[in-house]
Design a protein around this motif. Structure first.
Motif, PDB file in Angstrom:
ATOM      1  N   UNK A 155       0.842  -1.205   0.000  1.00  0.00           N
ATOM      2  CA  UNK A 155       0.000   0.000   0.000  1.00  0.00           C
ATOM      3  C   UNK A 155       0.876   1.254   0.000  1.00  0.00           C
ATOM      4  N   UNK A 156       0.312   2.391  -0.343  1.00  0.00           N
ATOM      5  CA  UNK A 156       1.114   3.627  -0.375  1.00  0.00           C
ATOM      6  C   UNK A 156       1.791   3.949   0.965  1.00  0.00           C
ATOM      7  N   UNK A 157       1.193   3.513   2.044  1.00  0.00           N
ATOM      8  CA  UNK A 157       1.767   3.795   3.363  1.00  0.00           C
ATOM      9  C   UNK A 157       2.721   2.697   3.839  1.00  0.00           C
ATOM     10  N   UNK A 158       3.160   1.805   2.945  1.00  0.00           N
ATOM     11  CA  UNK A 158       3.997   0.667   3.337  1.00  0.00           C
ATOM     12  C   UNK A 158       5.308   1.124   3.963  1.00  0.00           C
ATOM     13  N   UNK A 159       5.943   2.172   3.427  1.00  0.00           N
ATOM     14  CA  UNK A 159       7.222   2.639   3.970  1.00  0.00           C
ATOM     15  C   UNK A 159       7.042   3.173   5.394  1.00  0.00           C
ATOM     16  N   UNK A 160       5.942   3.899   5.615  1.00  0.00           N
ATOM     17  CA  UNK A 160       5.677   4.405   6.968  1.00  0.00           C
ATOM     18  C   UNK A 160       5.397   3.248   7.924  1.00  0.00           C
ATOM     19  N   UNK A 161       4.669   2.244   7.425  1.00  0.00           N
ATOM     20  CA  UNK A 161       4.394   1.077   8.260  1.00  0.00           C
ATOM     21  C   UNK A 161       5.685   0.336   8.602  1.00  0.00           C
ATOM     22  N   UNK A 162       6.605   0.249   7.652  1.00  0.00           N
ATOM     23  CA  UNK A 162       7.874  -0.443   7.882  1.00  0.00           C
ATOM     24  C   UNK A 162       8.706   0.289   8.940  1.00  0.00           C
ATOM     25  N   UNK A 163       8.766   1.600   8.832  1.00  0.00           N
ATOM     26  CA  UNK A 163       9.513   2.377   9.828  1.00  0.00           C
ATOM     27  C   UNK A 163       8.896   2.211  11.217  1.00  0.00           C
ATOM     28  N   UNK A 164       7.555   2.251  11.289  1.00  0.00           N
ATOM     29  CA  UNK A 164       6.881   2.107  12.584  1.00  0.00           C
ATOM     30  C   UNK A 164       7.095   0.709  13.152  1.00  0.00           C
ATOM     31  N   UNK A 165       7.120  -0.304  12.299  1.00  0.00           N
ATOM     32  CA  UNK A 165       7.322  -1.675  12.761  1.00  0.00           C
ATOM     33  C   UNK A 165       8.638  -1.815  13.517  1.00  0.00           C
ATOM     34  N   UNK A 166       9.644  -1.079  13.087  1.00  0.00           N
ATOM     35  CA  UNK A 166      10.954  -1.158  13.739  1.00  0.00           C
ATOM     36  C   UNK A 166      11.134  -0.096  14.833  1.00  0.00           C
ATOM     37  N   UNK A 167      10.019   0.540  15.234  1.00  0.00           N
ATOM     38  CA  UNK A 167      10.077   1.433  16.382  1.00  0.00           C
ATOM     39  C   UNK A 167      10.352   2.883  16.053  1.00  0.00           C
ATOM     40  N   UNK A 168      10.268   3.285  14.785  1.00  0.00           N
ATOM     41  CA  UNK A 168      10.459   4.680  14.402  1.00  0.00           C
ATOM     42  C   UNK A 168       9.093   5.327  14.172  1.00  0.00           C
ATOM     43  N   UNK A 169       9.049   6.641  14.205  1.00  0.00           N
ATOM     44  CA  UNK A 169       7.803   7.351  13.952  1.00  0.00           C
ATOM     45  C   UNK A 169       7.374   7.154  12.501  1.00  0.00           C
ATOM     46  N   UNK A 170       6.059   7.139  12.290  1.00  0.00           N
ATOM     47  CA  UNK A 170       5.573   6.953  10.914  1.00  0.00           C
ATOM     48  C   UNK A 170       6.079   8.038   9.982  1.00  0.00           C
ATOM     49  N   UNK A 193      14.312  -3.442   5.892  1.00  0.00           N
ATOM     50  CA  UNK A 193      14.002  -2.512   6.972  1.00  0.00           C
ATOM     51  C   UNK A 193      14.913  -2.715   8.170  1.00  0.00           C
ATOM     52  N   UNK A 194      15.279  -3.979   8.460  1.00  0.00           N
ATOM     53  CA  UNK A 194      16.207  -4.259   9.551  1.00  0.00           C
ATOM     54  C   UNK A 194      17.567  -3.617   9.289  1.00  0.00           C
ATOM     55  N   UNK A 195      18.017  -3.640   8.026  1.00  0.00           N
ATOM     56  CA  UNK A 195      19.294  -3.001   7.672  1.00  0.00           C
ATOM     57  C   UNK A 195      19.231  -1.499   7.925  1.00  0.00           C
ATOM     58  N   UNK A 196      18.104  -0.885   7.544  1.00  0.00           N
ATOM     59  CA  UNK A 196      17.953   0.554   7.761  1.00  0.00           C
ATOM     60  C   UNK A 196      17.936   0.856   9.265  1.00  0.00           C
ATOM     61  N   UNK A 197      17.184   0.068  10.038  1.00  0.00           N
ATOM     62  CA  UNK A 197      17.098   0.284  11.484  1.00  0.00           C
ATOM     63  C   UNK A 197      18.462   0.124  12.135  1.00  0.00           C
TER      64      UNK A 197
END
Length: 662
Positions: free
Chosen positions: A33-48, A69-73
């Protein structure tokens, strides 16, 4: 290679929230979905909001977005031992709270439901999931799941049921599908059966025409059975069959009708408890719950409700005063238990608004029973409202805020002082209960009581210091916070001064008590083995009881005991005297044992009796019968010393005195 782990926060509710949100975030990421990147960041504990960065956008589009996403986190936060944990800290919980609130507000079907607390928002999010969830009937055909909604009266169960129905009807493409509500409470068994299933003409006396029941009226729609826990057994069985087959028959007819109606059930009862009591069918309970249920918490358990929601309710009713309500009014609302929950609250607010006449809502506008409950509290227990309220639009000044803090301090001081150290209190009570006019005793009482008072006042100042610090952390005007901080500093300084006085006085009092006779007696009693298992309070009461009994029976004995105590260890002296007496008795007994054994030689026959067994008359007869002691000795087998001792004991003249060996 990085490893992803799923830590959870402390607390069952917090963990449930995080797991619920993770499931949705993973779904959004998988679906692209268009919000997938925000969801990925939130999944790893970052703000949407951080998910809009290019690196998160790229990770969301990667073949394995979670690993990317784990690599980015790991680059942004670092990885401990090569492990990256999903979000679980307080900041992530705050983000989850905001996510749940946004999800509630994004659909108009749930916008009318008032909720801001974590527990209720979680239930509403689960309700959205269950609203369109599909199960299967006995023929394997898809069908909507029944849902059980539990909660106290007035929490909004019917409003939630309407929201679920709206979402379901929209998905089915029938926006005007019927929504029927049947309130079971207060109905007779016969009326419930008729209301739920209807009847045919002639089914019973007075049934002059066919009548649709609520299930048929809800065909292609939803039926909410309110207070389902009150259904009688016969209706429970018929409802169970309908849930299993989607078929029912009216009262008085033999044929079955197929009805496409979704069943929602609501109750304030604990259905599991009713099942265990045999008052509700277990199979019906599991069919209604179908795996999970929704539980709306009561108003008093909704964190932040009166801070966040009450203003929304007032604004929704056109209230525009600034401020909408005083802090005291809000606190009075929060302090009330609200047995009627939202329904009761809305009624109270509407009445208060009519009395406020467009002005700020104050305590005086609330119903009398709310006023009484709030105003019965001492001032320091409703301090946050008292300190924050503006009167007639006047802004608080430094002097006014300081004056208010002083009033709160007076209220605190009017309370009973906190308990002092238990050992000091027991000692003071012990000494005060003794009727001893001696000057040193009265001086000891005074010293211990002063220590008790110092300790109490020290604890009071510490409690006030903590209270001022807690109040300063509330959402209060800056001028009030500064006055509270000054009061906190003053309480801290007073507490330190009292502690110094305690440290100076305590050694003096303890030294005096070391030589105090009654304290010495108490210590000696405590050291006796028989009293080792007795606690200090019972010990003190026991010693007091004994001393009081002695004083009542023999007033002069108290002076003698005090005198003996002043000479040293009372029980040690008693033990020494008792030991001395016991040793003397032991020596006598040993002498008796030695001499009471008869001296027997081959020429003498054994005695007929032991010396102690002879009566005085028998001893007198011996002195008359034998001219010499040797004859008496041969006859009885007793040695000369034994014979002489028993004659002396019974007051019989010894005729053989000259014959005794020197």
């Amino acid at each position: 290679m990085l490893q992803v782990d799923e830590l959870l926060p402390q607390g069952a509710l917090q963990s449930e929230v995080v797991l619920h949100v993770r499931r949705h975030l993973r779904r959004i990421i998988r679906s692209g979905e268009p919000s997938a990147a925000q969801a990925l960041a939130m999944l790893f504990g970052f703000a949407r909001a951080e998910g809009k960065a290019p690196e998160w956008m790229a990770a969301a589009e990667a073949p394995e977005p979670l690993l990317a996403g784990a690599e980015v986190a790991a680059r942004l936060r670092g990885a401990s031992n090569g492990v990256v944990a999903l979000g679980h800290d307080d900041a992530h919980l705050t983000e989850c709270h905001a996510w749940l609130l946004d999800r509630k507000e994004e659909d108009e079907a749930f916008q009318r439901i008032i909720a801001t607390d974590l527990a209720t928002l979680l239930e509403l999010s689960k309700a959205r999931d269950l609203a369109t969830a599909q199960g299967q009937d006995d023929q394997g055909k898809p069908r909507p799941l029944p849902i059980l909604i539990q909660g106290d009266t007035g929490v909004g169960k019917e409003l939630l049921a309407r929201g679920i129905h709206t979402l379901w009807a929209r998905k089915k493409g029938i926006p005007k599908a019927p929504f029927e509500v049947m309130h079971v409470a207060g109905m007779t068994d016969e009326l419930i059966n008729d209301e739920l299933f209807g009847h045919v003409e002639g089914a019973y006396t007075g049934a002059k025409a066919d009548r649709l029941g609520r299930i048929e009226a809800a065909n292609h729609g939803t039926l909410l059975i309110d207070e389902v826990g009150d259904l009688p057994p016969a209706a429970q069985l018929r409802l169970l069959r309908f849930l299993q087959t989607q078929k029912m028959s009216r009262v008085g007819e033999n044929r079955e009708r197929h009805v496409d109606a979704r069943i929602l059930a609501a109750t304030w009862h604990d259905l599991e408890q009713l099942v265990n009591q045999g008052r509700f069918r277990r199979d019906l309970f599991h069919r209604l719950r179908f795996g999970s249920s929704l539980v709306l918490p009561p108003l008093v358990k909704r964190e932040g409700f009166f801070r966040d929601v009450v203003p929304q309710v007032l604004e929704s009713r056109g209230h525009k005063a600034k401020p909408l309500l005083t802090r005291s009014a809000r606190d009075a609302l929060a302090q009330y238990p609200w047995p009627g929950n939202l329904r009761e609250l809305v009624g109270v607010l509407e009445e208060a608004l009519s009395l406020a006449d467009g002005g700020t809502l104050r305590v005086e506008h609330l119903p009398a029973h709310l006023q009484r409950q709030y105003l019965s509290l001492p001032l320091h227990e409703r301090a946050s409202g008292f300190l924050a309220d503006e009167v007639e639009g006047q802004k608080l000044t430094e002097a006014h805020a300081t004056w208010r803090v002083e009033q709160v301090a007076r209220s605190m001081s009017a309370d009973a002082p906190p308990a002092a150290k238990p050992e000091l209190v027991r000692l003071a009570e012990f000494l005060s209960s003794l009727n001893d006019p001696a000057p040193e005793h009265q001086q000891a009482i005074q010293g211990v009581q002063e220590l008790v008072q110092l300790d109490q006042e020290h604890r009071r100042q510490l409690a006030q210091e903590k209270a001022w610090a807690n109040l300063a952390r509330h959402d209060l005007p800056g001028v009030v916070v500064r006055a509270l901080q000054a009061a906190e500093t003053a309480a801290h300084e007073r507490a330190e001064a009292l502690q110094r006085r305690q440290r100076d006085l305590e050694p003096q009092v303890m030294q005096q008590l070391e030589h105090h006779p009654w304290v010495k007696l108490l210590g000696e009693v405590r050291s006796l083995p028989i009293f080792q298992q007795m606690d200090d309070e019972k010990m003190s009461k026991f010693v007091l009881f004994v001393i009081s009994a002695i004083q009542s029976a023999m007033p002069a004995a108290i002076d003698k005991i005090r005198e003996e105590l002043s000479k040293g260890s009372f029980f040690q002296r008693m033990r020494e005297q008792i030991g001395k007496a016991m040793k003397e008795n032991l020596r006598d007994s040993e002498s008796d044992v030695e001499t009471e054994e008869p001296v027997i030689d081959e020429s003498n026959s054994p005695p007929r009796k032991k010396p102690s067994a002879l009566t005085p008359d028998e001893w007198l007869e011996l002195t008359k019968r034998y001219a010499t002691q040797a004859e008496a000795q041969r006859e009885t087998g007793y040695d000369p010393k034994t014979i002489a001792r028993y004659l002396e004991r019974y007051g019989i003249p010894n005729p053989w005195t000259k014959a005794l060996p020197s």
